[in-house]
Design a protein around this motif. Structure first.
Motif, PDB file in Angstrom:
ATOM      1  N   UNK A  26       0.407  -1.214  -0.225  1.00 46.53           N
ATOM      2  CA  UNK A  26       0.377   0.057  -0.245  1.00 46.53           C
ATOM      3  C   UNK A  26       0.566   1.367  -0.022  1.00 46.53           C
ATOM      4  N   UNK A  27       2.416   1.213  -0.658  1.00 44.72           N
ATOM      5  CA  UNK A  27       2.982   2.290  -0.476  1.00 44.72           C
ATOM      6  C   UNK A  27       2.293   3.368  -1.305  1.00 44.72           C
ATOM      7  N   UNK A  28       1.667   3.128  -2.536  1.00 44.08           N
ATOM      8  CA  UNK A  28       1.346   3.716  -3.516  1.00 44.08           C
ATOM      9  C   UNK A  28       0.184   4.750  -2.849  1.00 44.08           C
ATOM     10  N   UNK A  29      -0.828   3.898  -1.683  1.00 41.71           N
ATOM     11  CA  UNK A  29      -1.790   4.680  -1.315  1.00 41.71           C
ATOM     12  C   UNK A  29      -1.739   5.348  -0.008  1.00 41.71           C
ATOM     13  N   UNK A  30      -0.271   5.985   0.208  1.00 38.14           N
ATOM     14  CA  UNK A  30      -0.546   6.265   1.597  1.00 38.14           C
ATOM     15  C   UNK A  30      -1.224   7.713   1.807  1.00 38.14           C
ATOM     16  N   UNK A  31      -0.819   8.373   0.414  1.00 37.34           N
ATOM     17  CA  UNK A  31      -1.115   9.602   0.946  1.00 37.34           C
ATOM     18  C   UNK A  31      -3.120   9.365   0.313  1.00 37.34           C
ATOM     19  N   UNK A  32      -3.344   8.688  -0.162  1.00 38.97           N
ATOM     20  CA  UNK A  32      -4.931   8.364  -0.225  1.00 38.97           C
ATOM     21  C   UNK A  32      -5.731   8.277   1.365  1.00 38.97           C
ATOM     22  N   UNK A  65       7.578   8.551   1.702  1.00 33.71           N
ATOM     23  CA  UNK A  65       6.026   8.971   1.023  1.00 33.71           C
ATOM     24  C   UNK A  65       5.611  10.037   2.496  1.00 33.71           C
ATOM     25  N   UNK A  66       5.881   9.530   3.879  1.00 27.72           N
ATOM     26  CA  UNK A  66       5.138  10.392   4.337  1.00 27.72           C
ATOM     27  C   UNK A  66       5.367  11.812   5.563  1.00 27.72           C
ATOM     28  N   UNK A  67       6.677  12.072   4.764  1.00 33.13           N
ATOM     29  CA  UNK A  67       7.714  12.657   4.861  1.00 33.13           C
ATOM     30  C   UNK A  67       7.022  13.355   3.724  1.00 33.13           C
ATOM     31  N   UNK A  68       7.226  13.572   2.741  1.00 33.81           N
ATOM     32  CA  UNK A  68       5.894  14.158   1.433  1.00 33.81           C
ATOM     33  C   UNK A  68       4.419  14.604   2.252  1.00 33.81           C
ATOM     34  N   UNK A  69       3.900  14.155   2.585  1.00 34.22           N
ATOM     35  CA  UNK A  69       3.013  14.859   2.741  1.00 34.22           C
ATOM     36  C   UNK A  69       2.413  15.317   4.248  1.00 34.22           C
ATOM     37  N   UNK A  70       3.693  15.050   4.787  1.00 34.15           N
ATOM     38  CA  UNK A  70       3.494  16.018   6.596  1.00 34.15           C
ATOM     39  C   UNK A  70       3.087  14.995   7.406  1.00 34.15           C
ATOM     40  N   UNK A  71       3.029  13.542   7.384  1.00 35.28           N
ATOM     41  CA  UNK A  71       2.095  13.241   8.236  1.00 35.28           C
ATOM     42  C   UNK A  71       3.501  12.428   9.278  1.00 35.28           C
ATOM     43  N   UNK A  72       3.083  11.438   9.794  1.00 40.87           N
ATOM     44  CA  UNK A  72       4.439  10.616  11.007  1.00 40.87           C
ATOM     45  C   UNK A  72       3.355   8.576  11.375  1.00 40.87           C
TER      46      UNK A  72
END
Length: 222
Positions: A26-32, A65-72
């Motif tokens: 699900x790496x491609x789905x993390x931002x979603x 990926x997570x750093x790219x959209x600002x989560x943790x």
């Protein structure tokens, strides 16, 4: 989204949130997932019954990926190889109870996993939370990484640490060490049904055994 803003949720006496799982598929789905309403993401560095294990390669990809959209990312930090070896030794010796479980998870397994997680967080600039921190050396590593610019927070579960024998006395749990080092820290109840201690009791624990005043207690959350 996941429907967390429903009328039923609004009436709940509990705070509701969902975690996103970091896994190979699900790496491609993390931002979603983030856009859909998850509060953050979890990863287990050791095999767990309900979650897939992540290795350093997968954790690096997820953190990037997570750093790219600002989560943790909240990490359960235990070294897979060490625990597998110790668990096998405990089973062969017939130690299958709580003590055997604890002995299969020596401080070294936590330290190695924390070291890797902190290194990857520094490399990827991902906000990291280490959950269920228990050994003093891990506290020192987290404090040092925080001072070095790593965006790291942690969770401590005081009552379960004492109940499981990680620390002999409530006063031994290193809450003050983390707090005084400026590490943002949350208190957790771990498993209330197993340990018989609710979240509010963890704050009373900090007040009674570590002399945290109200102002400091109000800061023990993330």
């Amino acid at each position: 989204g996941f429907g967390l803003e429903t009328a039923d949720a609004a009436k709940s006496i509990y705070a509701l949130a969902l975690w996103g799982v970091t896994s190979d598929d699900n790496l491609a789905d993390l931002e979603d997932l983030q856009a859909g309403g998850v509060a953050g993401f979890k990863a287990f560095m050791c095999t767990a019954s309900d979650f897939p294990r992540v290795d350093a390669r997968l954790m690096r990809a997820g953190m990037t990926a997570i750093a790219g959209f600002g989560s943790f990312l909240a990490v359960h930090a235990e070294d897979e190889a060490m625990i597998a070896e110790k668990s096998r030794a405990m089973r062969e010796a017939g130690h299958t109870g709580v003590r055997g479980f604890l002995d299969s998870r020596p401080p070294e397994s936590e330290l190695e996993a924390v070291r890797i997680a902190l290194e990857l967080a520094g490399e990827t600039r991902c906000q990291l939370q280490i959950v269920h921190v228990s050994c003093p050396e891990a506290v020192e590593m987290i404090s040092s990484a925080k001072a070095g610019g790593v965006d790291v927070t942690c969770e401590v579960c005081p009552a379960s640490n004492v109940a499981l024998g990680v620390y002999d006395k409530p006063e031994d749990v290193p809450l003050r060490t983390l707090f005084d080092a400026g590490v943002a820290m949350a208190l957790g109840a771990d498993d209330p049904l197993l340990f018989g201690s609710r979240l509010a009791a963890q704050y009373e624990f900090a007040r009674r055994h570590h002399a945290f005043p109200d102002e400091a207690l109000s800061r023990l959350h993330i």
